[in-house]
Design a protein around this motif. Structure first.
Motif, mmCIF file in Angstrom:
data_model
loop_
_atom_site.group_PDB
_atom_site.id
_atom_site.type_symbol
_atom_site.label_atom_id
_atom_site.label_comp_id
_atom_site.label_asym_id
_atom_site.label_seq_id
_atom_site.Cartn_x
_atom_site.Cartn_y
_atom_site.Cartn_z
ATOM 1 N N ILE A 153 -11.672 -18.108 -105.985
ATOM 2 C CA ILE A 153 -10.906 -19.144 -106.660
ATOM 3 C C ILE A 153 -10.960 -18.867 -108.160
ATOM 4 N N PHE A 154 -10.040 -19.478 -108.898
ATOM 5 C CA PHE A 154 -9.998 -19.280 -110.346
ATOM 6 C C PHE A 154 -10.367 -20.566 -111.062
ATOM 7 N N GLY A 155 -11.131 -20.411 -112.126
ATOM 8 C CA GLY A 155 -11.459 -21.526 -112.999
ATOM 9 C C GLY A 155 -10.893 -21.287 -114.380
ATOM 10 N N LYS A 156 -10.698 -22.359 -115.105
ATOM 11 C CA LYS A 156 -10.239 -22.254 -116.489
ATOM 12 C C LYS A 156 -10.956 -23.304 -117.305
ATOM 13 N N VAL A 157 -11.722 -22.859 -118.291
ATOM 14 C CA VAL A 157 -12.470 -23.780 -119.129
ATOM 15 C C VAL A 157 -11.753 -23.906 -120.469
ATOM 16 N N TYR A 158 -11.624 -25.142 -120.934
ATOM 17 C CA TYR A 158 -10.895 -25.458 -122.165
ATOM 18 C C TYR A 158 -11.864 -25.955 -123.240
ATOM 19 N N ALA A 159 -11.497 -25.730 -124.486
ATOM 20 C CA ALA A 159 -12.293 -26.255 -125.592
ATOM 21 C C ALA A 159 -12.227 -27.777 -125.625
ATOM 22 N N ALA A 160 -11.094 -28.341 -125.243
ATOM 23 C CA ALA A 160 -10.909 -29.795 -125.219
ATOM 24 C C ALA A 160 -10.873 -30.275 -123.779
ATOM 25 N N ALA A 161 -11.860 -31.079 -123.392
ATOM 26 C CA ALA A 161 -11.944 -31.547 -122.008
ATOM 27 C C ALA A 161 -10.733 -32.382 -121.623
ATOM 28 N N GLU A 162 -10.184 -33.134 -122.589
ATOM 29 C CA GLU A 162 -9.013 -33.961 -122.276
ATOM 30 C C GLU A 162 -7.792 -33.101 -121.942
ATOM 31 N N GLN A 163 -7.697 -31.903 -122.536
ATOM 32 C CA GLN A 163 -6.595 -31.008 -122.184
ATOM 33 C C GLN A 163 -6.743 -30.536 -120.746
ATOM 34 N N ALA A 164 -7.970 -30.221 -120.336
ATOM 35 C CA ALA A 164 -8.211 -29.794 -118.954
ATOM 36 C C ALA A 164 -7.762 -30.872 -117.976
ATOM 37 N N GLN A 165 -8.102 -32.115 -118.260
ATOM 38 C CA GLN A 165 -7.730 -33.213 -117.368
ATOM 39 C C GLN A 165 -6.220 -33.420 -117.337
ATOM 40 N N ARG A 166 -5.584 -33.336 -118.501
ATOM 41 C CA ARG A 166 -4.132 -33.539 -118.560
ATOM 42 C C ARG A 166 -3.399 -32.451 -117.786
ATOM 43 N N VAL A 167 -3.774 -31.194 -118.017
ATOM 44 C CA VAL A 167 -3.092 -30.076 -117.360
ATOM 45 C C VAL A 167 -3.317 -30.128 -115.850
ATOM 46 N N GLN A 168 -4.552 -30.413 -115.424
ATOM 47 C CA GLN A 168 -4.832 -30.422 -113.994
ATOM 48 C C GLN A 168 -4.079 -31.546 -113.287
ATOM 49 N N LEU A 169 -3.973 -32.708 -113.925
ATOM 50 C CA LEU A 169 -3.244 -33.814 -113.328
ATOM 51 C C LEU A 169 -1.771 -33.469 -113.161
#
Length: 504
Positions: free
Chosen positions: A210-226
């Motif tokens: 599987i692939f993971g992607k870690v972001y500097a801004a946690a809120e960006q990770a949540q927005r993109v994943q949603l």
């Protein structure tokens, strides 16, 4: 002792009293690690070299350089490109005047060096930060995102992601490996996780990627994943194969998302290229057949890939999933085009007037452009964001998902579809691009028309897409500036001719 780019760099001259250059940075980096009493690469004996893998200088954002550490005797082709051997150096904007470094080597020797708990070496007074992967001062969750030990906070989430993909909560994760595959310091990192699992009921063992992607801004990770989850669910409910990999889970505390990997066939039946996983960059490369004397006898076009791409973009543009952010307007792209043109003009004074004239013409027309409505858009739709497999195309990297004029994505794809040989008038490149562009446009138009978009609206999208093409060619032209490469007037002239054509 050190290497930069493709050639060996001699550090015999004194840099003590003079301002430093980019070429001096490997020595400074090495000396900082020596001051911190930290080895650059403990498992390699003998002299080490630093080899540039990434270099960017962007206005207002300083300079970032990533080096690969390897034995100086290693042949160029045998040199590893492993993020675990990556060392990055960043200079704040305060340390730079244009492309010039404003402090001296003596100042780096005398300045106070701090070793942060994350492992980052920092000289705050000079704006210098040096870090060995996975340490990253601005991407603080990177190290934890690569920690696959049983006791880590990552391990149970990897198991959850695997259970989601396998649709069976009984599977138990026995071990995991993390392999960084794309890393941008201070911004984000894509990580490939190779998992070993066992089923306690049957004893069956399985491996999974599987692939993971870690972001500097946690809120960006949540927005993109949603947004990706909503897109995936929408298309699943429509009874079609989703155009993006399935989102599996998110670890909010790290700003780390998990997505299904698009897998090649384990046992391909034929030697068909569709049995292998291909990136868009590879699949959409120009192919030419040549005869005697090197003349082009036949242009080979990736027709199916281009048609699938046009259809996929139409599916995205007809989605009901909407970003809550303000639309990405033509005026915003006009502003970016003018900023890029100013940067290019500053490095190419002999062509500055034409650059500025074209950017102003382009900006004026972009500012006046108005779509019938703003639709869901990828925001960075180009070949490098595509994967081809099993006669399907998959779109990745939705970080720039937005509401925009559909012409933005069309223009983005076509700007980057241009082969680099076009800038040097290589034989066959013009014909290849024009024919490939026509296949993509026709496929996109047909798919959008089937979704009820009127011909007049599609005509207007195609017309405006030419403006976005021109704006994105300015972006392509800034790559040489951002990488501090020497100007190439011939290349820039060809790009300006292309922008002129887009405006015609």
């Amino acid at each position: 002792m050190h290497l930069i780019g493709k050639g060996r760099l001699s550090m015999d001259r004194s840099t003590t009293e003079t301002h430093l250059s980019i070429m001096d940075l490997p020595l400074i980096l090495t000396q900082l690690f020596e001051r911190a009493q930290q080895p650059l690469l403990p498992d390699v004996q003998g002299p080490l070299g630093l080899f540039v893998r990434y270099l960017r200088r962007k206005p207002g954002r300083g300079l970032a350089v990533i080096y690969t550490v390897d034995a100086i005797t290693t042949a160029h082709k045998a040199r590893v490109n492993d993020p675990n051997r990556a060392v990055s150096l960043t200079l704040d904007e305060q340390a730079l005047h244009g492309a010039q470094i404003i402090f001296t080597a003596q100042q780096t020797h005398q300045a106070s060096l701090a070793v942060e708990p994350t492992g980052v070496l920092h000289i705050a007074d000079l704006g210098i930060a040096v870090q060995k992967f996975p340490a990253d001062a601005s991407l603080s969750a990177l190290a934890a995102s690569c920690d696959t030990t049983l006791q880590s906070q990552l391990f149970p989430m990897l198991q959850t992601a695997a259970q989601t993909q396998l649709q069976d909560e009984a599977w138990q994760l026995t071990s995991a490996d993390a392999e960084p595959v794309r890393y941008k310091p201070a911004s984000r990192c894509v990580i490939r996780y190779r998992l070993s699992l066992q089923h306690p009921m049957t004893g069956e063992q399985k491996t999974l990627t599987i692939f993971g992607k870690v972001y500097a801004a946690a809120e960006q990770a949540q927005r993109v994943q949603l947004l990706q989850q909503r897109l995936h669910e929408e298309q699943t409910q429509m009874g079609v194969l989703p155009l993006l990999p399935r989102p599996l889970a998110i670890l909010p505390s790290l700003g780390l998302t998990f997505n299904e990997a698009i897998q090649p066939s384990a046992n391909p039946v034929t030697n068909d290229q569709w049995d292998t996983l291909r990136t868009g960059v590879r699949a959409l490369q120009p192919q030419l057949e040549r005869g005697r004397g090197g003349s082009v006898t036949r242009i080979l076009l990736p027709e199916e890939e281009l048609r699938l791409t046009g259809q996929a973009l139409a599916r995205l543009h007809s989605s009901t999933v909407m970003s809550k952010d303000a639309p990405r307007t033509g005026a915003k792209e006009a502003k970016r085009a003018k900023e890029r043109a100013a940067l290019i003009a500053s490095r190419n004074p002999t062509q500055a007037e034409k650059v500025q004239t074209l950017s102003q013409q382009l900006a004026t027309r972009l500012e006046a452009s108005q779509p019938d409505n703003y639709r869901p858009a990828h925001g960075g739709f180009k070949a490098s964001q595509l994967l081809f497999h099993s006669h399907q195309v998959f779109v990745v990297d939705f970080d720039g998902f937005c509401l925009a004029d559909s012409a933005l994505d069309v223009g983005y794809f076509l700007a980057y579809l241009r082969p680099s040989g076009l800038w040097y008038h290589q034989q066959g490149m013009r014909q290849w691009f024009e024919q490939a562009a026509e296949i993509f446009r026709a496929s996109y138009r047909e798919a959008m028309h089937e979704k009820g978009v009127a011909s007049e609206t599609l005509d207007a999208i195609m017309e405006r897409s030419r403006l976005y093409e021109g704006a994105l060619i300015f972006k392509i032209a800034t790559r040489r500036v951002n990488r501090l490469n020497s100007p190439r007037p011939q290349e820039l002239s060809a790009m300006l001719e292309e922008i002129t054509t887009c405006l015609a």
